[in-house]
Scaffold this motif. Structure first.
Motif, PDB file in Angstrom:
ATOM      1  N   PRO A 170       0.810  -1.230   0.000  1.00  0.00           N
ATOM      2  CA  PRO A 170       0.000   0.000   0.000  1.00  0.00           C
ATOM      3  C   PRO A 170       0.835   1.269   0.000  1.00  0.00           C
ATOM      4  CG  PRO A 170      -0.209  -1.176   2.096  1.00  0.00           C
ATOM      5  CD  PRO A 170       0.477  -2.088   1.147  1.00  0.00           C
ATOM      6  N   PHE A 171       2.035   1.214   0.607  1.00  0.00           N
ATOM      7  CA  PHE A 171       2.897   2.391   0.576  1.00  0.00           C
ATOM      8  C   PHE A 171       3.349   2.675  -0.849  1.00  0.00           C
ATOM      9  CE2 PHE A 171       7.024   4.402   0.375  1.00  0.00           C
ATOM     10  CZ  PHE A 171       6.865   5.510   1.193  1.00  0.00           C
ATOM     11  N   GLU A 172       3.809   1.643  -1.556  1.00  0.00           N
ATOM     12  CA  GLU A 172       4.290   1.834  -2.927  1.00  0.00           C
ATOM     13  C   GLU A 172       3.169   2.365  -3.823  1.00  0.00           C
ATOM     14  OE1 GLU A 172       7.309   1.676  -3.500  1.00  0.00           O
ATOM     15  OE2 GLU A 172       8.225   0.298  -2.069  1.00  0.00           O
ATOM     16  N   GLU A 173       1.978   1.843  -3.628  1.00  0.00           N
ATOM     17  CA  GLU A 173       0.824   2.312  -4.413  1.00  0.00           C
ATOM     18  C   GLU A 173       0.548   3.784  -4.133  1.00  0.00           C
ATOM     19  OE1 GLU A 173      -3.874   2.196  -3.627  1.00  0.00           O
ATOM     20  OE2 GLU A 173      -2.918   0.219  -3.585  1.00  0.00           O
ATOM     21  N   TRP A 174       0.563   4.119  -2.848  1.00  0.00           N
ATOM     22  CA  TRP A 174       0.291   5.501  -2.434  1.00  0.00           C
ATOM     23  C   TRP A 174       1.362   6.455  -2.950  1.00  0.00           C
ATOM     24  CZ3 TRP A 174       3.547   8.009   1.263  1.00  0.00           C
ATOM     25  CH2 TRP A 174       3.101   9.260   1.689  1.00  0.00           C
ATOM     26  N   PHE A 175       2.619   6.068  -2.826  1.00  0.00           N
ATOM     27  CA  PHE A 175       3.700   6.950  -3.250  1.00  0.00           C
ATOM     28  C   PHE A 175       3.647   7.187  -4.755  1.00  0.00           C
ATOM     29  CE2 PHE A 175       8.082   8.357  -3.986  1.00  0.00           C
ATOM     30  CZ  PHE A 175       8.265   9.211  -2.908  1.00  0.00           C
ATOM     31  N   SER A 189       1.033   7.053  -6.604  1.00  0.00           N
ATOM     32  CA  SER A 189      -0.150   7.856  -6.934  1.00  0.00           C
ATOM     33  C   SER A 189       0.075   9.336  -6.687  1.00  0.00           C
ATOM     34  CB  SER A 189      -1.358   7.378  -6.111  1.00  0.00           C
ATOM     35  OG  SER A 189      -1.211   7.711  -4.739  1.00  0.00           O
ATOM     36  N   ASN A 190       1.133   9.686  -5.962  1.00  0.00           N
ATOM     37  CA  ASN A 190       1.432  11.088  -5.669  1.00  0.00           C
ATOM     38  C   ASN A 190       2.536  11.650  -6.559  1.00  0.00           C
ATOM     39  OD1 ASN A 190      -0.022  12.383  -3.210  1.00  0.00           O
ATOM     40  ND2 ASN A 190       0.301  10.244  -2.612  1.00  0.00           N
ATOM     41  N   SER A 191       2.802  10.990  -7.669  1.00  0.00           N
ATOM     42  CA  SER A 191       3.820  11.513  -8.594  1.00  0.00           C
ATOM     43  C   SER A 191       3.418  12.880  -9.138  1.00  0.00           C
ATOM     44  CB  SER A 191       4.041  10.527  -9.741  1.00  0.00           C
ATOM     45  OG  SER A 191       2.842  10.322 -10.462  1.00  0.00           O
ATOM     46  N   SER A 192       2.118  13.105  -9.290  1.00  0.00           N
ATOM     47  CA  SER A 192       1.657  14.408  -9.776  1.00  0.00           C
ATOM     48  C   SER A 192       1.907  15.509  -8.755  1.00  0.00           C
ATOM     49  CB  SER A 192       0.164  14.348 -10.112  1.00  0.00           C
ATOM     50  OG  SER A 192      -0.600  13.996  -8.973  1.00  0.00           O
ATOM     51  N   ASN A 193       2.084  15.124  -7.491  1.00  0.00           N
ATOM     52  CA  ASN A 193       2.394  16.096  -6.442  1.00  0.00           C
ATOM     53  C   ASN A 193       3.897  16.303  -6.267  1.00  0.00           C
ATOM     54  OD1 ASN A 193      -0.310  16.614  -5.630  1.00  0.00           O
ATOM     55  ND2 ASN A 193      -0.348  14.669  -4.519  1.00  0.00           N
ATOM     56  N   GLY A 194       4.685  15.586  -7.074  1.00  0.00           N
ATOM     57  CA  GLY A 194       6.129  15.770  -7.015  1.00  0.00           C
ATOM     58  C   GLY A 194       6.890  14.633  -6.368  1.00  0.00           C
ATOM     59  N   ALA A 195       6.197  13.550  -5.967  1.00  0.00           N
ATOM     60  CA  ALA A 195       6.886  12.413  -5.352  1.00  0.00           C
ATOM     61  C   ALA A 195       7.740  11.701  -6.397  1.00  0.00           C
ATOM     62  CB  ALA A 195       5.870  11.441  -4.756  1.00  0.00           C
ATOM     63  N   ARG A 196       9.010  11.521  -6.083  1.00  0.00           N
ATOM     64  CA  ARG A 196       9.937  10.896  -7.028  1.00  0.00           C
ATOM     65  C   ARG A 196      10.814   9.885  -6.298  1.00  0.00           C
ATOM     66  NH1 ARG A 196       6.940  13.230  -9.706  1.00  0.00           N
ATOM     67  NH2 ARG A 196       7.257  14.817 -11.328  1.00  0.00           N
ATOM     68  N   VAL A 197      11.050   8.748  -6.939  1.00  0.00           N
ATOM     69  CA  VAL A 197      11.983   7.764  -6.400  1.00  0.00           C
ATOM     70  C   VAL A 197      12.769   7.186  -7.564  1.00  0.00           C
ATOM     71  CG1 VAL A 197      10.251   5.917  -6.504  1.00  0.00           C
ATOM     72  CG2 VAL A 197      12.239   5.684  -4.998  1.00  0.00           C
ATOM     73  N   PRO A 228       7.643  15.422  -1.617  1.00  0.00           N
ATOM     74  CA  PRO A 228       7.019  16.750  -1.637  1.00  0.00           C
ATOM     75  C   PRO A 228       6.473  17.131  -0.271  1.00  0.00           C
ATOM     76  CG  PRO A 228       5.609  15.130  -2.713  1.00  0.00           C
ATOM     77  CD  PRO A 228       6.912  14.448  -2.448  1.00  0.00           C
ATOM     78  N   ARG A 229       6.473  18.410  -0.013  1.00  0.00           N
ATOM     79  CA  ARG A 229       5.996  18.913   1.274  1.00  0.00           C
ATOM     80  C   ARG A 229       4.589  18.442   1.591  1.00  0.00           C
ATOM     81  NH1 ARG A 229       5.361  25.282   1.803  1.00  0.00           N
ATOM     82  NH2 ARG A 229       3.997  24.777   0.069  1.00  0.00           N
ATOM     83  N   LYS A 230       3.780  18.239   0.557  1.00  0.00           N
ATOM     84  CA  LYS A 230       2.397  17.824   0.762  1.00  0.00           C
ATOM     85  C   LYS A 230       2.302  16.473   1.459  1.00  0.00           C
ATOM     86  CE  LYS A 230      -1.968  17.436  -1.784  1.00  0.00           C
ATOM     87  NZ  LYS A 230      -2.612  17.532  -3.133  1.00  0.00           N
ATOM     88  N   LEU A 231       3.331  15.631   1.341  1.00  0.00           N
ATOM     89  CA  LEU A 231       3.301  14.301   1.937  1.00  0.00           C
ATOM     90  C   LEU A 231       4.034  14.233   3.274  1.00  0.00           C
ATOM     91  CD1 LEU A 231       3.967  12.037  -1.193  1.00  0.00           C
ATOM     92  CD2 LEU A 231       1.809  12.974  -0.330  1.00  0.00           C
ATOM     93  N   VAL A 232       4.460  15.373   3.778  1.00  0.00           N
ATOM     94  CA  VAL A 232       5.262  15.417   5.003  1.00  0.00           C
ATOM     95  C   VAL A 232       4.398  15.838   6.186  1.00  0.00           C
ATOM     96  CG1 VAL A 232       7.190  16.569   6.160  1.00  0.00           C
ATOM     97  CG2 VAL A 232       7.388  15.912   3.751  1.00  0.00           C
ATOM     98  N   LEU A 233       4.376  15.005   7.216  1.00  0.00           N
ATOM     99  CA  LEU A 233       3.731  15.389   8.470  1.00  0.00           C
ATOM    100  C   LEU A 233       4.699  16.270   9.249  1.00  0.00           C
ATOM    101  CD1 LEU A 233       2.142  12.004   9.600  1.00  0.00           C
ATOM    102  CD2 LEU A 233       0.884  14.092   9.090  1.00  0.00           C
TER     103      LEU A 233
END
Length: 400
Positions: free
Chosen positions: A55-60, A62-70, A103-108
């Motif tokens: 589920p983490f890999e799926e979630w990460f 799915s947030n590529s449009s928000n700037g998540a990169r690996v 991305p900052r959007k994914l940071v608590l």
């Protein structure tokens, strides 16, 4: 152009303030109930250490449009399947740079200040529990799945498995008694007890509304996750902390100043008539950043993916906040890679440095020690006893 790069380290609990230990009153029994409710969940999770990765890999992703990169790293298992971590999948050292962007959007995050040092972990813990209880409806559901081994996605789950199952707070009375053989060990037990008391007081200080949907077991689970995973530093515009909005404005002005220079050069290659106004535009981000630095904008943050990397003190890792992408960037050095050979072949584990961490802090907050290879999954009490016995003996041999 980036703002000043600041290396950030996981939070330290055993600070100078813990030198004033709490009175020694029945260390073996006080608050033994604190983490009891998570015991069965922790045992079940230890038998399935891969839980939460999918589920983490799926979630990460799915947030590529928000700037998540690996790039060239992935979650996998090490040490005979007992240790979850990150694998570097490339053979080229050129691929060590910018392997992940969060991305900052994914940071608590929560504001942090030296003057109000005792509040950041409470705020961050409450927010973490709130997000985990939302299940798939949370913006952070994949990160929560990784921390809870997927338990957050089960609406019937009443407790979460420990994020640091061998941290000293989880040891039984008998296991802790091994440390009473030396004064250093006794001091460590006092420090751990003081930490328990402090966390319980923080929970007691919450409002009735905050406690209504958050039993103490949830709060204490989150405190453990926060203190073993969070980073503190001066990161710029995170949640609009003091100085944060100025840095955000500065980062927005960077591309605008570049565009201004481009248009001016196209109209007048000599740029004679534009020199003064363009100099003002170019200086604006720098001036704003300097003002923001003076004001300060310290935050405590939890960084998905990055905090999946295990600790190696010598690792030459670099974590920085990059305002041009509004996110945290992880870059690796050669010392970050630890080779391992198992039945599947050779692989390289990605490690980052948590900074200088003494044995006491590692045992209290993380549940491991340098040089102790915890290369098996503890599926029963006997194996868990063996692991903690080795940790206690190693600690005493180094600190007597």
């Amino acid at each position: 152009m980036k703002a000043a790069v600041r290396y950030i380290l996981p939070c330290t609990l055993l600070s100078a303030s813990t030198a004033a230990f709490a009175p020694a009153t029945s260390l073996a029994s006080r608050h033994h109930h604190v983490f009891q409710s998570t015991a069965s969940a922790a045992r079940e999770a230890s038998q399935n250490p891969k839980a939460g990765i999918d589920p983490f890999e799926e979630w990460f992703a799915s947030n590529s449009s928000n700037g998540a990169r690996v790039s060239n790293i992935r979650h996998t298992m090490f040490q005979s399947g007992s240790l979850r971590g990150l694998e570097f999948t490339s053979k080229s050292s050129q691929d060590l740079n910018r392997v992940a962007v969060i991305p900052r959007k994914l940071v608590l995050s929560a504001p942090y200040s030296e003057e109000d040092e005792n509040e950041w972990d409470t705020k961050l813990s409450c927010r973490l529990v709130e997000e985990c209880r939302k299940g798939k409806d949370s913006l952070y559901y994949g990160y929560c799945a990784l921390l809870t081994n997927g338990a957050n996605l089960d609406p019937n789950c009443k407790s979460y498995p420990s994020t640091a199952p061998d941290a000293l707070r989880h040891w039984t009375d008998n296991q802790k008694s091994l440390l009473e053989q030396s004064e250093k060990g006794k001091k460590l037990l006092k420090a751990e007890q003081q930490q328990r008391d402090k966390w319980n007081k923080k929970y007691d200080a919450l409002t009735a509304a905050e406690k209504q949907n958050m039993p103490s077991s949830d709060f204490l689970w989150a405190m453990e996750a926060v203190h073993s995973r969070a980073f503190r530093g001066d990161f710029g515009a995170l949640d609009g902390g003091e100085g944060g909005q100025l840095r955000k404005l500065a980062s927005l002005l960077l591309p605008l100043s570049a565009l201004a220079f481009g248009f001016a050069y196209a109209a007048d290659p000599g740029m004679n008539q534009y020199y003064v106004p363009l100099a003002v535009v170019a200086a604006a981000p720098v001036v704003l950043t300097m003002i923001a630095n003076k004001k300060g904008s310290k935050e405590a943050v939890m960084l998905p993916l990055i905090d999946s990397a295990n600790h190696l003190q010598e690792a030459d890792s670099v974590i920085e906040f990059d305002p041009s992408v509004d996110g945290f960037v992880l870059s690796l050095g050669r010392k970050c890679l630890v080779k391992e050979v198992d039945e599947t072949g050779e692989k390289a584990q990605v490690c980052i440095s948590y900074g200088l961490r003494g044995d006491s802090e590692l045992l209290v907050n993380y549940g491991f020690l340098r040089g102790v290879n915890m290369d098996k999954v503890a599926t029963d009490d006997e194996e868990r006893n063996g692991i903690r016995k080795e940790l206690a003996e190693t600690y005493l041999s180094r600190n007597t």
